[in-house]
Design a protein around this motif. Sequence first.
Motif, PDB file in Angstrom:
ATOM      1  N   VAL A 186      -3.824 -11.595  -1.671  1.00 20.79           N
ATOM      2  CA  VAL A 186      -4.680 -10.671  -0.916  1.00 20.79           C
ATOM      3  C   VAL A 186      -5.137 -11.332   0.385  1.00 20.79           C
ATOM      4  O   VAL A 186      -5.022 -10.765   1.458  1.00 20.79           O
ATOM      5  CB  VAL A 186      -5.908 -10.260  -1.749  1.00 20.79           C
ATOM      6  CG1 VAL A 186      -6.758  -9.237  -0.990  1.00 20.79           C
ATOM      7  CG2 VAL A 186      -5.482  -9.689  -3.092  1.00 20.79           C
ATOM      8  N   HIS A 187      -5.678 -12.545   0.284  1.00 19.23           N
ATOM      9  CA  HIS A 187      -6.106 -13.304   1.459  1.00 19.23           C
ATOM     10  C   HIS A 187      -5.759 -14.774   1.242  1.00 19.23           C
ATOM     11  O   HIS A 187      -5.764 -15.261   0.105  1.00 19.23           O
ATOM     12  CB  HIS A 187      -7.622 -13.191   1.683  1.00 19.23           C
ATOM     13  CG  HIS A 187      -8.093 -11.796   1.961  1.00 19.23           C
ATOM     14  ND1 HIS A 187      -7.780 -11.114   3.117  1.00 19.23           N
ATOM     15  CD2 HIS A 187      -8.855 -10.950   1.217  1.00 19.23           C
ATOM     16  CE1 HIS A 187      -8.315  -9.910   3.083  1.00 19.23           C
ATOM     17  NE2 HIS A 187      -8.963  -9.778   1.939  1.00 19.23           N
ATOM     18  N   GLU A 191     -14.827  -5.026   2.505  1.00 13.37           N
ATOM     19  CA  GLU A 191     -13.811  -4.772   1.479  1.00 13.37           C
ATOM     20  C   GLU A 191     -14.466  -4.365   0.164  1.00 13.37           C
ATOM     21  O   GLU A 191     -13.958  -3.500  -0.558  1.00 13.37           O
ATOM     22  CB  GLU A 191     -12.957  -6.021   1.280  1.00 13.37           C
ATOM     23  CG  GLU A 191     -11.852  -5.843   0.251  1.00 13.37           C
ATOM     24  CD  GLU A 191     -11.059  -7.121   0.050  1.00 13.37           C
ATOM     25  OE1 GLU A 191     -11.307  -8.089   0.791  1.00 13.37           O
ATOM     26  OE2 GLU A 191     -10.211  -7.145  -0.845  1.00 13.37           O
ATOM     27  N   GLY A 200     -16.284  -9.555   6.226  1.00  8.80           N
ATOM     28  CA  GLY A 200     -15.066  -8.908   5.747  1.00  8.80           C
ATOM     29  C   GLY A 200     -15.085  -8.679   4.245  1.00  8.80           C
ATOM     30  O   GLY A 200     -14.614  -7.648   3.753  1.00  8.80           O
ATOM     31  N   ARG A 201     -15.651  -9.643   3.501  1.00  8.45           N
ATOM     32  CA  ARG A 201     -15.733  -9.469   2.052  1.00  8.45           C
ATOM     33  C   ARG A 201     -16.644  -8.305   1.686  1.00  8.45           C
ATOM     34  O   ARG A 201     -16.354  -7.524   0.766  1.00  8.45           O
ATOM     35  CB  ARG A 201     -16.260 -10.759   1.412  1.00  8.45           C
ATOM     36  CG  ARG A 201     -15.209 -11.855   1.325  1.00  8.45           C
ATOM     37  CD  ARG A 201     -15.775 -13.114   0.706  1.00  8.45           C
ATOM     38  NE  ARG A 201     -14.728 -14.106   0.467  1.00  8.45           N
ATOM     39  CZ  ARG A 201     -14.953 -15.334   0.036  1.00  8.45           C
ATOM     40  NH1 ARG A 201     -16.196 -15.721  -0.199  1.00  8.45           N
ATOM     41  NH2 ARG A 201     -13.944 -16.161  -0.158  1.00  8.45           N
ATOM     42  N   GLY A 234     -12.261  -7.420  -6.243  1.00  8.41           N
ATOM     43  CA  GLY A 234     -11.971  -6.239  -5.438  1.00  8.41           C
ATOM     44  C   GLY A 234     -13.239  -5.490  -5.058  1.00  8.41           C
ATOM     45  O   GLY A 234     -14.313  -6.085  -4.934  1.00  8.41           O
ATOM     46  N   GLY A 235     -13.113  -4.169  -4.880  1.00 15.35           N
ATOM     47  CA  GLY A 235     -14.224  -3.378  -4.390  1.00 15.35           C
ATOM     48  C   GLY A 235     -14.824  -2.456  -5.429  1.00 15.35           C
ATOM     49  O   GLY A 235     -14.434  -2.456  -6.601  1.00 15.35           O
ATOM     50  N   LYS A 275       0.837  -1.200   0.000  1.00 16.63           N
ATOM     51  CA  LYS A 275       0.000   0.000   0.000  1.00 16.63           C
ATOM     52  C   LYS A 275       0.876   1.255   0.000  1.00 16.63           C
ATOM     53  O   LYS A 275       0.601   2.212  -0.738  1.00 16.63           O
ATOM     54  CB  LYS A 275      -0.907  -0.022   1.228  1.00 16.63           C
ATOM     55  CG  LYS A 275      -1.945   1.097   1.255  1.00 16.63           C
ATOM     56  CD  LYS A 275      -2.863   0.978   2.448  1.00 16.63           C
ATOM     57  CE  LYS A 275      -3.744  -0.231   2.344  1.00 16.63           C
ATOM     58  NZ  LYS A 275      -4.735  -0.289   3.453  1.00 16.63           N
ATOM     59  N   SER A 313     -15.429  -0.684   0.224  1.00 16.93           N
ATOM     60  CA  SER A 313     -14.406   0.285   0.638  1.00 16.93           C
ATOM     61  C   SER A 313     -13.106   0.193  -0.148  1.00 16.93           C
ATOM     62  O   SER A 313     -12.235   1.044   0.039  1.00 16.93           O
ATOM     63  CB  SER A 313     -14.104   0.110   2.133  1.00 16.93           C
ATOM     64  OG  SER A 313     -13.571  -1.177   2.379  1.00 16.93           O
ATOM     65  N   ALA A 314     -12.972  -0.799  -1.002  1.00 21.39           N
ATOM     66  CA  ALA A 314     -11.688  -1.016  -1.690  1.00 21.39           C
ATOM     67  C   ALA A 314     -11.771  -0.650  -3.162  1.00 21.39           C
ATOM     68  O   ALA A 314     -12.852  -0.460  -3.720  1.00 21.39           O
ATOM     69  CB  ALA A 314     -11.253  -2.471  -1.533  1.00 21.39           C
TER      70      ALA A 314
END
Length: 500
Positions: A210-211, A233, A229-230, A246-247, A157, A236-237
């Motif tokens: 990522v995870h 994310e 959590g998914r 992704g987000g 990041k 917000s991602a």
Amino acid sequence: MKAPRLVVGEDLPGRFLSAAALVLSLGLMLGLALLVAWGAGWGFWPKPLELFTLADGSKLLGERWDREPDPAGGGFRFRLKVGNRDLWGSDFRVVRKAQVVKVEKPADAWALERWEYGDFYGFLLGLEVDGKTLDAQDPGLERELHAKLREVAALKKQADRLAARLARQAQASEEELLRLSRLQEAQQGCSLLLAAASGERKHIPCAQVVHARAVNRLGFWGRLKVFAGRWLEFVSAEPRESNTEGGIFPALFGTSLLVLLMTVGVVPLGVLTAIYLREYARDNRFTRAVRLAVSTLAGVPSIVFGAFGLAFFVYTVGGTVDKLFFAGSLPTPTFGTGGILWASATLALLTLPVVVVATEEGLAAAPVEVREGAQALGATRWETLWHVVLPYAKPGIYTGMILAVARAAGEVAPLMLTGVVKLAPALPLDSSPPFFHLERKFMHLGFHIYDVGFQSPNVEAARPVVFATTLVLLLLVVLLNLLALILRNRARTRVMSQTL
């Protein structure tokens, strides 16, 4: 006393038909909402990894995606998401039930979400950190793995932010380039060794992960935590893999800002137009022509508004602004290209008839006795309008705003011509002066659904994203409408209390 007339047999068909239509409408709306919610929830819930042994001895590890009747007969066949796109070229395999010899749920199966090439499903053999190898049987492997993934994610990041900032600058200093190089090097030295179900081994750098989860070891609460959590994310991602993973934060932000700008533009213009038509204009050919134009605009296809917005706002107004204020940047346009400002203006024009008609109806709701009473007390025409008539019209204005917001949030066609893009490099609002960049292109939830659902190279894998984005868009529209409904009800309550 006159007995009431029996009307049961007289209006029963009408009542039945209207009630049936109401039930059908509610059922369709509820069915749509449930379908979208189910698709979104199903796609984000962590499903177990199953190891299929086929009749030819081959093995497949993956998630059951869906199933359908086998056209060759003999039961059904199901689609497996097997991931490992970089190994096998595709995320899915179709397996006939008749081919399956054995199905297991191995506890040592892992699912890795990666920045590229989608998910990887396999068996974790070890973790290499700075030359040291932790075996799969090591009890501290899982704890060390998650700690290194968090550390590498933080470094990545920082490196991405620095690289983006350097890309915006014309020149980068040697110190900044050296720091970027160190951040990128610090992400190396950690990798996972996994084996696919077919036996192929693969080293995956931690920087690409990522995870990492041993899905089959998760209990209900563990899966619920992953599910939550998914979703967090997702809203917000940033998107990745061409929006298929992704987000959706840039699209959510762009849609909210677009609707806000559109509302700020259309409400004053629509209210003033309605006031002129209702309170000041005489009934002549001009006003009748204006009313006809407003009614006609309500039925014009939205893509026509997009073409008009491109020609008028982007090329004409934007091009003029560039010549007057940004001549030094030409031929590269600043405002003479699509952006969120011109998209908002186009949507404001598209929804203008809704606000005008609703406001006119609200103005008409003001009782004549109240108007005459105010003028009898010496109030001017403007004072009567401002202090007496407009409070009565507020519920109608909010109704128009509700309808305008609902339509604008779901429109996509005009935005495709006036500024929406698949991926926007920066948000219209950030920390760089002048902070509010109305000329920038933006992402939109509706266009995101269209792009991922119909233009993506991997539509099947992106199906959960399509459902989830649709659900978020529906919730956003409902939230905006609820806000406007609260304002309308408050205005209506205030008017009723003043009337009493």
